[in-house]
Design a protein around this motif. Structure first.
Motif, PDB file in Angstrom:
ATOM      1  N   ASP A 134      62.574  14.481 -75.470  1.00 34.36           N
ATOM      2  CA  ASP A 134      62.868  15.598 -74.802  1.00 34.36           C
ATOM      3  C   ASP A 134      64.071  16.206 -75.829  1.00 34.36           C
ATOM      4  O   ASP A 134      65.174  15.637 -76.069  1.00 34.36           O
ATOM      5  CB  ASP A 134      63.934  15.028 -73.630  1.00 34.36           C
ATOM      6  CG  ASP A 134      64.524  16.000 -72.756  1.00 34.36           C
ATOM      7  OD1 ASP A 134      64.215  17.151 -73.073  1.00 34.36           O
ATOM      8  OD2 ASP A 134      65.551  15.841 -72.056  1.00 34.36           O
ATOM      9  N   SER A 195      53.921  18.105 -75.134  1.00 30.06           N
ATOM     10  CA  SER A 195      53.871  19.042 -76.487  1.00 30.06           C
ATOM     11  C   SER A 195      53.341  18.188 -77.660  1.00 30.06           C
ATOM     12  O   SER A 195      53.088  18.634 -78.755  1.00 30.06           O
ATOM     13  CB  SER A 195      55.146  19.501 -76.784  1.00 30.06           C
ATOM     14  OG  SER A 195      56.037  18.651 -77.069  1.00 30.06           O
ATOM     15  N   LEU A 277      67.433  26.202 -77.717  1.00 31.64           N
ATOM     16  CA  LEU A 277      66.220  25.601 -76.855  1.00 31.64           C
ATOM     17  C   LEU A 277      65.201  26.726 -76.927  1.00 31.64           C
ATOM     18  O   LEU A 277      63.985  26.556 -76.666  1.00 31.64           O
ATOM     19  CB  LEU A 277      66.804  25.507 -75.541  1.00 31.64           C
ATOM     20  CG  LEU A 277      67.589  24.359 -75.552  1.00 31.64           C
ATOM     21  CD1 LEU A 277      68.215  23.723 -74.014  1.00 31.64           C
ATOM     22  CD2 LEU A 277      67.064  22.764 -75.986  1.00 31.64           C
ATOM     23  N   ASP A 278      65.403  28.049 -76.808  1.00 29.67           N
ATOM     24  CA  ASP A 278      64.760  29.091 -76.954  1.00 29.67           C
ATOM     25  C   ASP A 278      64.078  29.272 -78.150  1.00 29.67           C
ATOM     26  O   ASP A 278      62.860  29.388 -78.137  1.00 29.67           O
ATOM     27  CB  ASP A 278      65.269  30.355 -76.760  1.00 29.67           C
ATOM     28  CG  ASP A 278      66.250  30.767 -75.460  1.00 29.67           C
ATOM     29  OD1 ASP A 278      65.733  30.109 -74.363  1.00 29.67           O
ATOM     30  OD2 ASP A 278      66.962  31.293 -75.189  1.00 29.67           O
ATOM     31  N   ASP A 280      63.333  26.529 -79.928  1.00 31.01           N
ATOM     32  CA  ASP A 280      62.311  25.151 -79.964  1.00 31.01           C
ATOM     33  C   ASP A 280      61.350  25.504 -79.116  1.00 31.01           C
ATOM     34  O   ASP A 280      60.009  25.509 -79.643  1.00 31.01           O
ATOM     35  CB  ASP A 280      63.132  23.946 -79.330  1.00 31.01           C
ATOM     36  CG  ASP A 280      62.363  23.041 -78.996  1.00 31.01           C
ATOM     37  OD1 ASP A 280      61.996  22.048 -79.986  1.00 31.01           O
ATOM     38  OD2 ASP A 280      61.838  22.744 -77.756  1.00 31.01           O
ATOM     39  N   ALA A 281      61.273  26.367 -78.155  1.00 32.41           N
ATOM     40  CA  ALA A 281      60.052  26.598 -77.136  1.00 32.41           C
ATOM     41  C   ALA A 281      59.415  27.589 -77.807  1.00 32.41           C
ATOM     42  O   ALA A 281      58.125  27.375 -77.865  1.00 32.41           O
ATOM     43  CB  ALA A 281      60.758  26.984 -75.810  1.00 32.41           C
ATOM     44  N   GLY A 282      59.874  28.827 -78.546  1.00 33.13           N
ATOM     45  CA  GLY A 282      59.147  29.871 -78.636  1.00 33.13           C
ATOM     46  C   GLY A 282      58.540  29.648 -80.292  1.00 33.13           C
ATOM     47  O   GLY A 282      57.335  29.885 -80.694  1.00 33.13           O
ATOM     48  N   LYS A 285      57.488  24.751 -80.751  1.00 35.91           N
ATOM     49  CA  LYS A 285      56.304  24.368 -79.747  1.00 35.91           C
ATOM     50  C   LYS A 285      55.531  25.414 -79.502  1.00 35.91           C
ATOM     51  O   LYS A 285      54.231  25.165 -79.203  1.00 35.91           O
ATOM     52  CB  LYS A 285      56.963  23.892 -78.339  1.00 35.91           C
ATOM     53  CG  LYS A 285      57.758  22.465 -78.386  1.00 35.91           C
ATOM     54  CD  LYS A 285      58.085  21.957 -77.158  1.00 35.91           C
ATOM     55  CE  LYS A 285      59.009  20.993 -77.181  1.00 35.91           C
ATOM     56  NZ  LYS A 285      60.193  20.784 -76.519  1.00 35.91           N
ATOM     57  N   GLY A 286      55.874  26.566 -79.951  1.00 35.62           N
ATOM     58  CA  GLY A 286      54.997  27.864 -79.737  1.00 35.62           C
ATOM     59  C   GLY A 286      54.249  28.201 -81.109  1.00 35.62           C
ATOM     60  O   GLY A 286      53.269  27.732 -81.214  1.00 35.62           O
ATOM     61  N   GLY A 289      53.375  25.227 -82.993  1.00 36.67           N
ATOM     62  CA  GLY A 289      52.814  23.986 -82.459  1.00 36.67           C
ATOM     63  C   GLY A 289      51.588  23.217 -82.716  1.00 36.67           C
ATOM     64  O   GLY A 289      51.284  21.944 -82.415  1.00 36.67           O
TER      65      GLY A 289
END
Ligand SMILES: Cc1cc2nc3c(=O)[nH]c(=O)nc-3n(C[C@H](O)[C@H](O)[C@H](O)COP(=O)(O)OP(=O)(O)OC[C@H]3O[C@@H](n4cnc5c(N)ncnc54)[C@H](O)[C@@H]3O)c2cc1C
Length: 416
Positions: A134, A195, A277-278, A280-282, A285-286, A289
């Motif tokens: 996480d 993910s 965190l944005d 990381d997500a974008g 992992k985006g 990814g």
């Protein structure tokens, strides 16, 4: 710059500093200082780099949270400027040149000597990796660890890595850190996360003969405050030299597999804590990814207070106490892969732009002065003035393409 010393070992020690030629390798400084039980405090991950080279950028690694980057651990410099002047400078003497040269990408002169702070060298290192599934727990724990002072129970080195969508056989296997059984367990953990991403805090606790008996207890105290996946703690004891020179071991493995001397379309970014965190997500992992290239992704926080704003080195402009370094350190094994990785880097930068993530490139590369102006932001006009003062003919480190050559009159044109 390696020829600057004409093969001489220009490394001279005093009790609390070392004077090193700009061309000297950090690994040689480590060897020379360790003989006297001393060592610099701040390191890069790889030591086959020159003093002038890392001080012209910043020199970051897992000790930066406590001691700042290498540029914050320098007392004095000798610089040969673009006007041919040989200047000894420090925080107190010719300080404009001192701060300009630190992180200055070689724009103002050649660093021929640096006086680098030393501390008593640790002997041993408890090297630790903690796995997380996480990202929120991972970053929270990293930030807790970098908030600790040297007098508190904590780590002396804190970094972090992200493993995306990997089978976990090729990466960690090349280091002797994980056993085959560990790799299988980590692969199981990765497959449980939606993910496929897992995060590692990489940390180190220094000790010597006198502190060795308490190292287990100190580690337990620190681990008790953290939220890694239960049971996913990996430790190893090595000498201080082995720890600092660890990437050399990787280099040997990669060279023998013929994957060291390949294109490295690396992208290093300093990302404000409020947007990690944005990012990381974008981006992780985006955009990245689905990837599985050779290489690694670093992600760890540093304390802004350890950076000196007068230096040329650039940090995010958001004024937050903490920012992250994210290193997309990937290798391209074919021309197609190179193109793809470069495209992804551009997409990552475009994503940050679009989402208003005010990140800054570390080890930046721009092809236009406009890019550099934006990179340096509020520092630009001062940098341009200092360039005019110390290298008016723009002869220093022209390959960075920050300042164009002043126009030279055509042959035969009369000048006054
Ligand atoms: C495998 C690897 C791992 C790395 N890991 C890290 C890391 O963990 N942390 C980190 O911060 N960086 C890291 N770096 C990046 C490194 O800090 C920069 O690439 C740095 O420039 C390397 O120094 P060098 O001796 O190779 O420099 P060079 O390639 O010789 O020089 C790079 C530039 O620095 C300037 N320069 C060099 N010497 C001088 C001098 N004496 N005076 C003035 N300007 C000079 C010039 O502008 C020159 O173009 C890594 C690089 C590699 C290849």
């Amino acid at each position: 710059m390696r020829t600057l010393g004409r093969g001489h070992h220009r490394i001279n020690l005093s009790t609390d500093y070392v004077d090193a030629g700009g061309e000297q390798l950090w690994v040689d400084i480590l060897r020379a200082t360790l003989k006297h039980g001393l060592a610099p405090r701040a390191w890069t991950d790889y030591l086959q780099l020159t003093v002038g080279g890392t001080l012209s950028n910043a020199g970051i690694g897992g000790q930066a949270f406590r001691h700042g980057p290498q540029i914050a651990n320098v007392h004095e410099l000798d610089v040969v400027t673009g006007t041919g002047e040989m200047v000894t400078c420090s925080r107190h003497k010719r300080k404009d040149l001192f701060f300009a040269a630190l992180g200055g990408l070689g724009q103002f002169g050649i660093i021929t000597r640096a006086r680098i702070a030393l501390e008593s060298a640790p002997k041993q290192v408890r090297w630790v990796r903690l796995a997380y599934s996480d990202v929120v727990a991972f970053t929270r724990d990293q930030e807790l660890l970098i908030s600790k002072h040297a007098s508190e129970a904590g780590f002396d080195y804190v970094e972090g890595q992200v493993q995306l969508n990997r089978t976990l056989t090729e990466g960690p296997k090349s280091t002797p850190f994980f056993s085959e059984a560990d790799i299988n367990r980590l692969a199981g953990l990765a497959s449980e996360t939606g993910s496929g991403a897992i995060y590692f805090i990489e940390a180190a606790m220094y000790y010597d003969e006198t502190t060795a008996p308490s190292v287990n207890q100190k580690l337990e105290m620190v681990l008790a405050q953290l939220s890694f996946v239960p049971g996913f703690v990996f430790t190893k004891d090595v000498t201080y030299f082995q720890f600092l020179d660890r990437v050399r071991v990787e280099e040997v493995v990669l060279r023998s597999a013929d994957v060291w001397d390949v294109p490295h379309p690396w992208l290093n970014l300093f990302v404000p804590r409020s947007r990690i965190l944005d990012f990381d997500a974008g981006v992780l992992k985006g955009i990245l990814g689905g990837d599985n290239p050779v290489g690694l992704i670093l992600m760890y926080p540093m304390n802004m207070a350890k950076w000196t704003s007068q230096m040329t080195a650039v940090t995010p402009p958001t004024g937050e106490d903490v920012f992250y370094t994210v290193g997309l350190l990937r290798s391209a094994l074919s021309p197609d892969e190179l193109e793809r990785l470069q495209r992804e880097n551009q997409s990552a930068l475009a994503f940050c732009d679009k989402e208003g993530i005010e990140c800054k490139q570390y080890l930046p590369h721009y092809t236009s002065q406009d890019g550099w102006r934006r990179h340096f932001g509020a520092k630009w006009s001062n940098i341009a003035q200092l360039k005019n003062k110390y290298d008016p003919h723009a002869i220093m480190s022209r390959g960075q393409r920050i300042f164009p050559l002043p126009s030279v009159p055509a042959a035969g044109t009369a000048t006054t």
